[in-house]
Design a protein around this motif. Sequence first.
Motif, short mmCIF file in Angstrom:
data_model
loop_
_atom_site.label_atom_id
_atom_site.label_comp_id
_atom_site.label_asym_id
_atom_site.label_seq_id
_atom_site.Cartn_x
_atom_site.Cartn_y
_atom_site.Cartn_z
N GLU A 28 0.74 -1.05 0.02
CA GLU A 28 -0.14 -0.18 -0.02
C GLU A 28 0.92 1.29 -0.08
O GLU A 28 0.37 2.56 -0.49
N VAL A 29 2.16 1.22 0.62
CA VAL A 29 2.96 2.29 0.55
C VAL A 29 3.69 2.38 -0.54
O VAL A 29 4.73 1.70 -0.83
N THR A 30 3.24 3.05 -1.65
CA THR A 30 3.95 3.24 -3.00
C THR A 30 5.01 4.27 -3.20
O THR A 30 5.61 4.30 -4.24
N GLU A 31 5.01 5.31 -2.03
CA GLU A 31 5.79 6.28 -2.20
C GLU A 31 5.96 6.98 -0.76
O GLU A 31 5.15 6.66 0.29
N PHE A 32 7.11 7.63 -0.28
CA PHE A 32 7.12 8.17 1.00
C PHE A 32 7.34 9.80 0.68
O PHE A 32 7.63 10.27 -0.39
N VAL A 33 7.10 10.61 1.69
CA VAL A 33 6.99 11.88 1.54
C VAL A 33 8.45 12.34 2.60
O VAL A 33 8.42 11.86 3.63
N ARG A 48 6.96 16.77 -1.99
CA ARG A 48 8.50 16.04 -1.72
C ARG A 48 8.33 14.65 -1.47
O ARG A 48 8.90 13.96 -0.67
N THR A 49 7.77 14.01 -2.55
CA THR A 49 7.48 12.49 -2.56
C THR A 49 8.71 11.95 -3.55
O THR A 49 9.37 12.60 -4.16
N ILE A 50 8.73 10.68 -3.12
CA ILE A 50 9.71 10.01 -3.60
C ILE A 50 9.29 8.55 -3.48
O ILE A 50 8.48 7.97 -2.86
N CYS A 69 12.55 4.24 -5.65
CA CYS A 69 13.60 5.13 -5.62
C CYS A 69 14.25 5.18 -4.09
O CYS A 69 15.54 5.53 -3.87
N CYS A 70 13.31 5.08 -3.25
CA CYS A 70 13.82 5.27 -1.77
C CYS A 70 14.72 4.08 -1.45
O CYS A 70 15.60 4.32 -0.92
N MET A 71 14.21 3.09 -1.87
CA MET A 71 15.00 2.01 -1.46
C MET A 71 16.21 1.85 -2.13
O MET A 71 17.49 1.41 -1.59
N PHE A 129 16.05 12.41 3.36
CA PHE A 129 16.55 11.60 2.26
C PHE A 129 16.11 10.19 3.24
O PHE A 129 15.74 9.98 4.29
N CYS A 130 16.22 9.07 2.38
CA CYS A 130 15.62 7.62 2.73
C CYS A 130 16.85 7.15 3.50
O CYS A 130 17.95 6.45 3.06
N ASP A 131 16.80 7.37 5.05
CA ASP A 131 17.74 6.78 5.91
C ASP A 131 17.28 5.68 6.39
O ASP A 131 16.02 5.50 6.74
#
Length: 268
Positions: free
Chosen positions: A8-13, A90-92, A96-98, A177-179
Motif C-alpha cells: 500500500e505504501v508506494t511512495e514516501f514523503v 516532496r514525495t519519492i 527510488c527510496c530503497m 533522504f531515505c535513511d
Amino acid sequence: MATENRTEVTEFVLLGLSSRPEMQPVIFGVVLIMYLMAVLGNTLLVLVACSDPKLQTPMYFLLSQLSLIDISLTTIIVPQMLVHTLSVNRTISYNCCMTQLFSFMTVGSMEVHLLGAMAYDRYVAICDPLRYSAIVSHSLCLRITLTSLVVVSLNSLLYSVLVTRLTFCGNQVTHFFCDITPLLKLSCTRPVINEMLIFTEGVAVVPSSSYNLEQDRQVAIFYTLISPMLNPLIYSLRNQEVKGALRRLLRKLHLRQLPAWISGKESQ
C-alpha cells in the motif's frame, strides 16, 4: 496480509530540514553553495592526483578514492534535497527510496573503510618508514578498495532487503533522504532483525546512531555536506605537493588553450 499492507505504501514523503516556508530559499542557497564547493574541491583533487606523476603514490591514490566517495555521497542526497526544498511535492517513490538507501549505505560505509586504510597507510609511513614502499603498494591499496567495496555492497544489500520486508504504517519520513533509522520508525511492528543487525554486525561497518530523529537530521547534514566539503581542504589542498601539482595542472591547461586563443585573435 503483511505483504498487502506493505505494498500500500508506494511512495514516501520526505519532510526535509524545515517545515517553515520562509526558510526554504535560505536552506536552498546554503546547501547549493556547500554542494558546489564539495564537488569542485573533490573533483580538483581527483584530477590532480590522477594527472600528476609526482602524486602517483598509495597515499594520494587513497585520497583520490576518498574524494570520489565524497562526490558520490553528496550527489546521492543533495540534488533531490534541493529539488524538494523549493517544491511543494516532496514525495519519492518506494523503489527510488530503497535505491537511495542502498546507495547511501554503500558509499557511506565505503568512506569508513577508506579512512581506515588511510590511517594504516600513515601508520606504516611513520612507524616503519624504511619498509613503507615494500608494505604499502598500489596493488595492496587496490585490493583493499575492491574488497571493501564488495563487503559494504553486500552488507548494504542485506539491510535494504530487510527494510523492504517491513510493513509500513505511514509514509512520512522525518528526514531529507531515505535513511534506515527513520524508515524503521515507520514500521508497524518492531523490526527486531534489523535492530539486531544495526547493534551487532552493523557496528563493524557503520557505528550505529543513538540519536533521536531530529538529532539524526542535524548529524546527517555534517556527513553529507560539511565533511565532503572540508575533506579536500583538510587532507590535501593545504599540502604543498598538491598545491604544486595543481599549479602545474592549471599551467598545462593554460598552455594548451593559448595557441587556439592566439590564432583566434590573429584571424580577427
